[in-house]
Structure formats: structure tokens, C-alpha cells
Design an enzyme around this catalytic site. Structure first.
Site, PDB file in Angstrom:
ATOM      1  N   SER A 124       0.826  -1.202   0.000  1.00 13.70           N
ATOM      2  CA  SER A 124       0.000   0.000   0.000  1.00 13.70           C
ATOM      3  C   SER A 124       0.860   1.251   0.000  1.00 13.70           C
ATOM      4  O   SER A 124       1.979   1.252   0.532  1.00 13.70           O
ATOM      5  CB  SER A 124      -0.896  -0.011   1.246  1.00 13.70           C
ATOM      6  N   TYR A 148      -1.309  -0.013  10.613  1.00 13.75           N
ATOM      7  CA  TYR A 148      -1.570  -0.692   9.341  1.00 13.75           C
ATOM      8  C   TYR A 148      -0.404  -0.494   8.378  1.00 13.75           C
ATOM      9  O   TYR A 148       0.108  -1.443   7.778  1.00 13.75           O
ATOM     10  CB  TYR A 148      -2.870  -0.180   8.719  1.00 13.75           C
ATOM     11  N   LYS A 152       2.413  -3.337   6.749  1.00 12.57           N
ATOM     12  CA  LYS A 152       2.734  -3.521   5.327  1.00 12.57           C
ATOM     13  C   LYS A 152       4.235  -3.348   5.093  1.00 12.57           C
ATOM     14  O   LYS A 152       4.859  -4.115   4.346  1.00 12.57           O
ATOM     15  CB  LYS A 152       1.939  -2.530   4.475  1.00 12.57           C
TER      16      LYS A 152
END
Length: 333
Positions: A124, A148, A152
Site C-alpha cells: 500500500s 496498518y 505492510k
């Protein structure tokens, strides 16, 4: 090739499955159904007019993954499985690290056990954090601002270190910008559980009347109309990017981080107005205060993907809005 898609019944994975199968690949979908629904399988089979292999399981179950890889003679993996709500990651970081980082380690171990060394990883643009310059290229520093994003980036780093320790691995890390839209059939699309975290499904649910109005977080940014700018990419363009990534790995070893975006920015109000115009609906909205952590603008420089993957986006904002509404209006009836 025989390809395993972890998180296989999810939004992006299901659209990628369509592209891969139409290209002649065999796919196996692996999902614990925590954020998706088994009905996706039936819809995929209707689109493709063929049966699709599905295994219900969790990526933390390395033994089941290993068994699946062996029994289905898997050649490559696309790793979609993971939790992806920024707010939820702030509230429950341990859950995110366990699933997103622990799940990636579990998968890699299963792949190593079976001698499979080809993986496309679903990453992402959140790994970049607050943009230091725009457009964002792959050389931009990585500095996530939420758990988050860190999960990643940690998974990316694990794969990078793995490629250094064993140069026979072929690894493509695809950094998505803002996937929206749905398959042209209207049979599959984005279907978040509960109140959507992303803008497009929220707009669509306001259009159906399921939600009362859209909250626009801030209109005093230094952008074209004061609202945040983002790089929206049609999910089918993104799915084709995964096919291009797999094709690239066929004759490339090593680790590659690649942006998948359009290179164009669209504001919140521009997206809302495009949705209204193309679908002939009215979207009530209200301006509220800025949301913590929102960057004024974030969009990709996709030239690296254009060059090494021979891939470019083809679908317009209008088509993104039209396909989203076709999906939302059909499955919410």
C-alpha cells in the site's frame, strides 16, 4: 501457472482471479472469510463459467498453507490476505501485527517448505506516510504513520531481507493507491462489512439510502477545491497490474517495489460530483472538521510500473463511478 491467492474472496483478489483465469492460469482461493463472503465464489464461477478451487483457512495456519501449496502444485502466490482499516489498526495494533506480519511469515515458511519462490505481495502507498514530495515515486522515504502502514512495511522488509539471503526468490511488492470500482458484470465489487472506511463505497451507500449523508473531512486544504486529493485506480486496472507483475517475475529474480496508480489526483468533491453525474443520483453531504492523519494530497508516479511491467491504467473516473454504482445498486436490493 497454478497460483494461490490468499485472501482470495476479498475485493481486489476476486477481481484479480477473473483476470488470471481469463489469461489461462489456474487459481486456488484461500480465505478465512473474516472480511469477505463465500457468495463471492458463486459469483466468480458465474462470471467465468467454471468451477474455482476454494480452501477455507487462515494464513496463520502454516501447515494448512503448506498442504494446499503441495496438493494444488502451486507455482506462485499472490498474497492479499490481511487486515486493512487504518482506524482499527490504531485501536487494536496487536491484532494487525499478528495477522499481517505473522500471516506473511507463516505463508513464507510454507512456501519455503515446498520450494516455491515466486510471490506478489499486496502492499500500500500508506508505507510512504506523509508525502515529502509529489507525485510519489518508489524512491520516496517510507515512514508510515499508523500500525496498518507499519505492518505492510514490515512485511515488505521481511521479503526484502529474504531476497538478499536467497537471491533465487522472485518478489514483486505492489504498492496500491486507492482501488475503487467493480467488475463490468456488476456481480463482484467492494463489499465492506459494517460502515465503509473508504470513500467510494460510502458514497454508493448514501446513493442507495442505506446511509444518510457523506461526511467530507475538511474543505480548507491547499488543493483545487479545499478537499483531499487522492489517486483512484479502477480495481480491474489493478487486477491487470497483478497479472503484469506475475509475468515480470517469470524472468526476474530479486525484490521489486512498484507503485500501482494512475498518476492523476481527484478531490473528494470531484469524485462525488462525477458519481452524481454519471449515475444520475444525488449525494447529500456535509463538511465537517479535518480527520487526523489525512494528508492533503497523495498520488503516484507510475512510470516505473509503466516501464518494467509494460502496464498502464486504462479506465476513467467515470467508469469507476459507474461500475461501483452498478455493483452497489444490484447487490443491495
Amino acid at each position: 501457472m497454478n497460483i494461490l491467492l490468499t485472501g482470495g474472496t476479498g475485493y481486489i483478489a476476486s477481481h484479480t482471479a477473473v483476470v488470471l483465469i481469463k489469461e489461462g492460469h489456474k487459481v486456488v482461493l484461500f480465505d478465512n472469510l473474516a472480511n469477505s463472503d463465500i457468495s463471492v465464489l458463486d459469483r466468480l464461477e458465474k462470471i467465468l463459467n467454471k468451477k474455482i478451487s476454494f480452501i477455507e483457512g487462515d494464513v496463520l495456519d502454516s501447515e494448512l498453507l503448506s498442504k494446499t501449496l503441495k496438493e494444488h502444485k502451486i507455482d506462485a502466490v499472490i498474497h492479499f490476505a490481511g487486515l486493512k482499516a487504518v482506524g482499527e489498526s490504531v485501536e487494536n495494533p496487536l491484532h494487525y501485527y499478528e495477522n499481517n506480519v505473522g500471516g506473511s511469515i507463516s505463508l513464507i515458511k510454507a512456501m519455503q517448505k515446498n520450494g516455491i519462490k515466486k510471490i506478489v505481495f499486496s502492499s500500500s502507498c500508506t508505507v510512504y506516510g506523509e508525502p515529502q514530495y509529489l507525485p510519489l515515486d518508489e524512491s520516496h522515504p517510507t515512514n508510515p504513520i499508523n500500525p496498518y502502514g507499519f505492518t505492510k512495511l514490515f512485511a515488505e522488509n521481511i521479503l526484502h531481507d529474504l531476497s538478499i539471503s536467497d537471491p533465487t526468490w522472485s518478489i514483486a511488492v505492489l504498492r496500491y493507491f486507492n482501488p475503487v470500482g467493480a467488475h463490468e458484470s456488476g456481480l463482484i465489487g467492494e463489499s465492506p462489512k459494517g460502515i465503509p472506511n473508504n470513500l467510494m463505497p460510502f458514497i454508493a451507500k448514501v446513493a442507495t439510502g442505506e446511509l444518510k449523508s457523506l461526511k467530507v473531512f475538511g474543505n480548507d486544504y491547499k488543493t483545487r477545491d479545499g478537499t483531499c486529493e487522492r489517486d483512484y485506480i479502477h480495481v480491474m486496472d489493478l487486477a491487470e497490474g497483478h497479472l503484469a507483475g506475475l509475468n515480470f517475475l517469470e524472468d526476474h529474480k530479486g525484490w521489486y517495489a512498484i507503485n500501482l496508480g494512475t498518476g492523476q489526483s481527484t478531490t473528494v468533491l470531484e469524485l462525488l460530483q462525477a458519481f452524481e453525474k454519471i449515475n444520475h443520483v444525488k449525494i447529500p453531504y456535509e463538511i465537517v472538521g479535518r480527520r487526523k492523519g489525512d494528508a492533503p494530497a497523495c498520488y503516484a508516479k507510475p512510470s516505473y510500473a509503466n516501464k518494467i511491467l509494460d502496464w498502464k491504467t486504462k479506465r476513467s473516473i467515470e467508469l469507476m463511478c459507474e461500475s461501483s454504482w452498478k455493483w452497489e445498486s444490484s447487490h443491495s436490493i
